[in-house]
Enzyme design. Structure first.
Site, short mmCIF file in Angstrom:
data_model
loop_
_atom_site.label_atom_id
_atom_site.label_comp_id
_atom_site.label_asym_id
_atom_site.label_seq_id
_atom_site.Cartn_x
_atom_site.Cartn_y
_atom_site.Cartn_z
N LYS A 53 44.46 43.24 -3.85
CA LYS A 53 43.79 42.45 -4.89
C LYS A 53 44.76 42.11 -6.02
CE LYS A 53 39.83 44.05 -2.81
NZ LYS A 53 39.27 45.30 -2.34
N TRP A 102 31.34 50.06 -3.23
CA TRP A 102 32.53 50.86 -2.94
C TRP A 102 32.34 52.30 -3.39
CZ3 TRP A 102 34.98 48.91 0.79
CH2 TRP A 102 35.23 47.54 0.89
N ASP A 143 39.02 54.84 -8.40
CA ASP A 143 39.37 53.77 -7.46
C ASP A 143 39.59 52.52 -8.31
OD1 ASP A 143 39.47 51.71 -5.63
OD2 ASP A 143 37.52 52.13 -4.70
C1 LIG Z 1 38.60 46.21 -1.65
C2 LIG Z 1 38.15 47.49 -2.20
C3 LIG Z 1 38.13 48.66 -1.42
C4 LIG Z 1 38.49 48.67 0.04
O1 LIG Z 1 39.84 48.55 0.20
P1 LIG Z 1 40.53 48.67 1.67
O2 LIG Z 1 41.97 48.60 1.28
O3 LIG Z 1 40.04 47.50 2.46
O4 LIG Z 1 40.14 49.95 2.26
C5 LIG Z 1 37.77 49.84 -2.04
N1 LIG Z 1 37.41 49.88 -3.33
C6 LIG Z 1 37.40 48.77 -4.11
C7 LIG Z 1 37.01 48.88 -5.54
C8 LIG Z 1 37.76 47.55 -3.56
O5 LIG Z 1 37.75 46.45 -4.32
#
Ligand SMILES: *Cc1c(COP(=O)(O)O)cnc(C)c1O
Length: 360
Positions: free
Chosen positions: A196, A102, A172
């Site tokens: 999540k 990511w 993030d």
């Molecule tokens: C799942 C995830 C993403 C992607 O998220 P989307 O909502 O599908 O764009 C980005 N960063 C991390 C750390 C993730 O776990």
């Protein structure tokens, strides 16, 4: 019907209480005679839901008035672009800590928009650890430093965030927001896709320090400018109302559990159950992450042959465990044990791992 033993990486398990609450209000939301999905986003009934979600998040994370709490769409992936669009000016450099797929994707988007630099990387080590970051390696005139607090695919997590930085810190936190108490003041921008730890997919939470908002250029498309959301309480256009409603229920549930200190304790117990089995197995299970970088949210491991890994996944599936396959890019096994995954489900998985090891 019994609920599945859900270890999905995202979208992932939601608290049963939140789902039942939503179910009970589905046809007639608080006396309106309609579901939340059917309310106008300009109505006072929806406004109450929207503002409650914001205030619950503010209270759980002790977010001060120096920050805006925004709801956006487009997932964390759109934030990979919006962060540099809004914060990376010509002549500046944005720094990215590379700790997994990511973060690589976040960097790739920023590279399209301006000057970037990778500041640490554990790629050579198959992203098994979070390398130490020397704050003096980031020049004071950098646009920002971007980190990924939990690496969902590799199963690593930052345990101490960079401190002593002279530049804004952007994180993030899609896969570990609300997993533990957090000092928001250490950060200038936090973003997280909801699916999540926060709720259903379709909502993205952004927590941004107000003084950063001045950086966004007026030339930006309206919907890609954080100021549009900040000025209009995230109601410039139609927000994902049902997702925000479910988010508010999940936040209420977190509060009922005793808040983030209590959540952190349970998360620690859940993670220990699986890591203890990995460590006791004398190489039968191999944890991917180095011990000091282990994630409490995503436990990644392989067995000592492809054959054994395959057999483990097949038998686990037969036993009712869902979502234990590792990410398609890395293989192996991954148990995602977000806040809403009950302790007893993790106990069942730990027991299954023990039994499988003895019988294989
Ligand atoms: C799942 C995830 C993403 C992607 O998220 P989307 O909502 O599908 O764009 C980005 N960063 C991390 C750390 C993730 O776990």
């Amino acid at each position: 019907m019994s609920r599945a033993l859900n270890f999905n990486a995202g979208p992932a398990a939601l608290p049963e209480w939140a789902l039942k609450e939503a179910q009970s209000e589905l046809l007639n939301f608080r006396g309106t005679g309609m579901s939340v999905m059917e309310l106008s986003h300009r109505s006072k009934d929806y406004d109450a839901v929207h503002n409650e979600a914001i205030s619950l998040l503010r209270s759980l994370l002790s977010i001060s008035d120096d920050y805006e709490v925004l709801f956006l769409q487009g997932g964390a992936s759109l934030q990979f672009s919006m962060v540099p669009m809004n914060l990376l000016k010509d002549g500046q450099t944005a720094y990215y800590a590379l700790t997994g797929s990511w973060s690589e994707k976040a960097l790739k988007e920023a590279q399209k928009l301006g000057k970037t630099e990778a500041v640490i990387s554990s790629k050579e080590n198959q992203y098994k650890n979070i390398p130490a970051l020397d704050p003096s390696s980031i020049p004071n005139d950098a646009a920002y430093l971007h980190i990924t607090s939990n690496n969902t695919i590799y199963g690593t997590q930052w345990h101490d965030f960079p401190s002593g930085l002279q530049v804004p810190l952007v994180a993030d936190m899609s896969s570990d927001i609300l997993c533990r108490p957090l000092n928001v003041e250490q950060f200038d921008l936090i973003y997280a896709g909801a699916q999540k730890n926060l709720g259903p997919s379709g909502v993205t939470v952004v927590i941004i320090k107000k003084d950063l908002l001045a950086r966004s250029s007026h030339e930006l498309p309206t919907m890609l400018n954080y100021n549009t959301y900040a000025k209009n309480n995230s109601l410039y256009n139609t927000p994902p109302t049902f997702g925000i409603y479910l988010l508010s229920l999940v936040l209420k549930w977190v509060e009922q559990q005793g808040g983030l200190t209590a959540i952190e304790k349970i998360n620690g117990q859940k993670a220990a159950l699986l890591y203890d089995e990995i460590d006791q197995s004398e190489g039968f299970y191999n944890g991917h992450a180095e011990q000091d970088s282990r994630s409490t949210m995503n436990v990644t491991f392989t067995l000592n042959s492809d054959e054994a890994t395959k057999s483990f996944l097949t038998q686990a599936k037969e036993a009712g465990f869902v979502g234990l396959n590792g990410h398609r890019s890395v293989g192996g096994c991954r148990a995602s044990i977000y806040n809403a995954v009950p302790l007893e489900n993790v106990e069942k998985l730990a027991q299954f791992m023990k039994d499988f090891r003895k019988n294989y």
